[in-house]
Design a protein around this motif. Structure first.
Motif, mmCIF file in Angstrom:
data_model
loop_
_atom_site.group_PDB
_atom_site.id
_atom_site.type_symbol
_atom_site.label_atom_id
_atom_site.label_comp_id
_atom_site.label_asym_id
_atom_site.label_seq_id
_atom_site.Cartn_x
_atom_site.Cartn_y
_atom_site.Cartn_z
ATOM 1 N N THR A 158 1.007 -1.185 0.180
ATOM 2 C CA THR A 158 -0.069 0.006 0.056
ATOM 3 C C THR A 158 0.933 1.287 0.189
ATOM 4 N N VAL A 159 0.652 1.975 -1.098
ATOM 5 C CA VAL A 159 1.442 3.213 -1.113
ATOM 6 C C VAL A 159 0.394 4.468 -0.696
ATOM 7 N N GLN A 160 0.483 5.126 0.440
ATOM 8 C CA GLN A 160 -0.518 6.013 0.925
ATOM 9 C C GLN A 160 -0.365 7.431 0.411
ATOM 10 N N HIS A 161 -1.296 8.178 0.560
ATOM 11 C CA HIS A 161 -1.532 9.525 -0.160
ATOM 12 C C HIS A 161 -0.256 10.396 0.123
ATOM 13 N N ALA A 162 0.229 10.221 1.613
ATOM 14 C CA ALA A 162 1.281 11.196 2.024
ATOM 15 C C ALA A 162 2.513 10.842 1.450
ATOM 16 N N ILE A 163 2.922 9.882 0.694
ATOM 17 C CA ILE A 163 4.076 9.794 -0.034
ATOM 18 C C ILE A 163 4.396 10.597 -0.987
ATOM 19 N N GLU A 164 5.533 11.326 -0.978
ATOM 20 C CA GLU A 164 6.073 12.040 -1.995
ATOM 21 C C GLU A 164 6.706 11.259 -3.090
ATOM 22 N N GLN A 165 7.393 10.253 -2.790
ATOM 23 C CA GLN A 165 8.218 9.493 -3.970
ATOM 24 C C GLN A 165 8.089 7.851 -3.351
ATOM 25 N N ALA A 166 7.779 6.996 -4.082
ATOM 26 C CA ALA A 166 7.862 5.674 -3.767
ATOM 27 C C ALA A 166 8.509 4.996 -4.982
ATOM 28 N N THR A 167 9.540 4.173 -4.478
ATOM 29 C CA THR A 167 10.205 3.237 -5.892
ATOM 30 C C THR A 167 10.165 1.942 -5.207
ATOM 31 N N LEU A 168 9.533 1.121 -6.041
ATOM 32 C CA LEU A 168 9.450 -0.453 -5.754
ATOM 33 C C LEU A 168 10.445 -0.993 -6.885
ATOM 34 N N LYS A 169 11.283 -2.010 -6.389
ATOM 35 C CA LYS A 169 12.462 -2.602 -7.384
ATOM 36 C C LYS A 169 12.281 -3.953 -7.010
ATOM 37 N N ASN A 170 12.256 -4.876 -7.899
ATOM 38 C CA ASN A 170 12.302 -6.335 -7.522
ATOM 39 C C ASN A 170 11.622 -6.771 -6.456
ATOM 40 N N VAL A 216 -1.767 2.065 -5.113
ATOM 41 C CA VAL A 216 -1.203 3.454 -5.227
ATOM 42 C C VAL A 216 -2.111 4.628 -5.083
ATOM 43 N N ASP A 217 -2.333 5.173 -4.055
ATOM 44 C CA ASP A 217 -3.302 6.159 -3.456
ATOM 45 C C ASP A 217 -3.059 7.404 -4.521
ATOM 46 N N ASP A 218 -4.383 7.979 -4.905
ATOM 47 C CA ASP A 218 -4.413 9.070 -5.868
ATOM 48 C C ASP A 218 -3.675 10.202 -5.176
ATOM 49 N N GLY A 219 -3.173 10.482 -4.261
ATOM 50 C CA GLY A 219 -2.650 11.689 -3.547
ATOM 51 C C GLY A 219 -1.118 11.455 -3.853
ATOM 52 N N VAL A 220 -0.728 10.360 -4.061
ATOM 53 C CA VAL A 220 0.930 9.917 -4.178
ATOM 54 C C VAL A 220 1.355 10.855 -5.092
ATOM 55 N N GLY A 221 2.754 11.582 -4.528
ATOM 56 C CA GLY A 221 3.464 12.295 -5.366
ATOM 57 C C GLY A 221 4.013 11.604 -6.566
ATOM 58 N N SER A 278 -7.865 -7.129 -11.158
ATOM 59 C CA SER A 278 -8.048 -7.626 -9.782
ATOM 60 C C SER A 278 -6.818 -7.548 -8.806
ATOM 61 N N LEU A 279 -5.771 -7.253 -9.252
ATOM 62 C CA LEU A 279 -4.449 -7.234 -8.622
ATOM 63 C C LEU A 279 -3.871 -5.469 -8.453
ATOM 64 N N PHE A 280 -4.507 -4.458 -9.034
ATOM 65 C CA PHE A 280 -3.979 -3.388 -8.743
ATOM 66 C C PHE A 280 -4.939 -2.331 -8.739
ATOM 67 N N ARG A 281 -4.954 -1.357 -7.925
ATOM 68 C CA ARG A 281 -5.673 -0.248 -7.608
ATOM 69 C C ARG A 281 -4.827 1.025 -7.595
ATOM 70 N N GLY A 282 -4.953 1.775 -8.635
ATOM 71 C CA GLY A 282 -4.222 3.000 -8.978
ATOM 72 C C GLY A 282 -3.096 2.530 -9.808
ATOM 73 N N TRP A 283 -2.220 3.292 -10.675
ATOM 74 C CA TRP A 283 -1.161 2.939 -11.082
ATOM 75 C C TRP A 283 0.012 3.544 -10.962
ATOM 76 N N PRO A 284 1.309 3.124 -10.978
ATOM 77 C CA PRO A 284 2.458 3.871 -10.898
ATOM 78 C C PRO A 284 2.756 4.842 -11.974
ATOM 79 N N ASP A 285 3.429 5.673 -11.480
ATOM 80 C CA ASP A 285 3.530 7.026 -12.906
ATOM 81 C C ASP A 285 4.582 6.341 -13.724
ATOM 82 N N VAL A 286 5.839 5.414 -13.255
ATOM 83 C CA VAL A 286 6.623 4.836 -13.989
ATOM 84 C C VAL A 286 6.374 3.285 -13.934
#
Length: 185
Positions: free
Chosen positions: A113-125, A140-145, A165-173
């Motif tokens: 879960t990537v919450q709305h107060a996250i400015e930058q999240a990176t998920l690798k491997n 990925v919450d709508d408010g994520v930077g 069925s597996l993803f809500r929201g989508w990463p910028d990259v």
């Protein structure tokens, strides 16, 4: 540092010894570390399981979760204050999750879960296994930077997972994201 008094049926799924930190069955978050502005939280090479509501919950500046394994394998009483088990919850600031494995044997909460107060999240491997019934792998919450994902592999065992069925929201990259071996990004 674990709760050894509680019987834990998922111990048979426990990764091999050698992890730096081993936390099991905590009633109010396995790890809950909020570093705040200009404070860094690092959780490296740990094993955590069956803690609710989150197994690892962090916030801060340049936080890291690296080389960790999270297992959810116990079914909690739905009448309890916290029923769900979220493996990873990124609460705020800037956070990177890398080389981490999530195994949801009895899934009751979203895997990452990537919450709305996250400015930058990176998920690798990051690898996620969700067994028996549907559950979200990434929210990925709508408010994520900004959210960047490069290498996020989901396997569903006992049910047919799809992007919807597996993803809500989508990463910028979004790069190298697979569901049951099939590329979706």
């Amino acid at each position: 540092m674990g709760n050894e008094r509680n019987h834990d049926p998922s111990r048979s799924e426990r990764p091999s010894p050698g992890a730096a930190i081993d936390v099991w069955g905590q009633p109010d978050n396995g790890f809950y570390l909020a570093g705040g502005p200009k404070q860094t939280v690092e959780i490296v090479n740990c094993v955590t399981a069956n803690s609710h509501p989150s197994n690892i919950r962090i916030a801060g500046t340049d936080c890291r979760i690296k080389g960790c394994t999270v297992v959810t394998g116990s079914n909690f009483n739905k009448n309890g204050f916290y029923f769900e088990q979220r493996p990873l919850r990124l609460d705020g600031g800037t956070c990177t999750v890398s080389n981490t494995q999530i195994k949801q044997l009895l899934p009751t909460g979203w895997s990452v879960t990537v919450q709305h107060a996250i400015e930058q999240a990176t998920l690798k491997n990051v690898s996620v296994g969700i067994y028996k019934h549907p559950q979200l792998a990434l929210v990925v919450d709508d408010g994520v930077g900004r959210c960047t994902v490069n290498g996020f592999n989901v396997k569903t065992n006992g049910w047919q997972g799809t992007r919807g069925s597996l993803f809500r929201g989508w990463p910028d990259v979004a790069k190298n994201i697979t569901v049951n071996g099939r590329a979706i990004a």
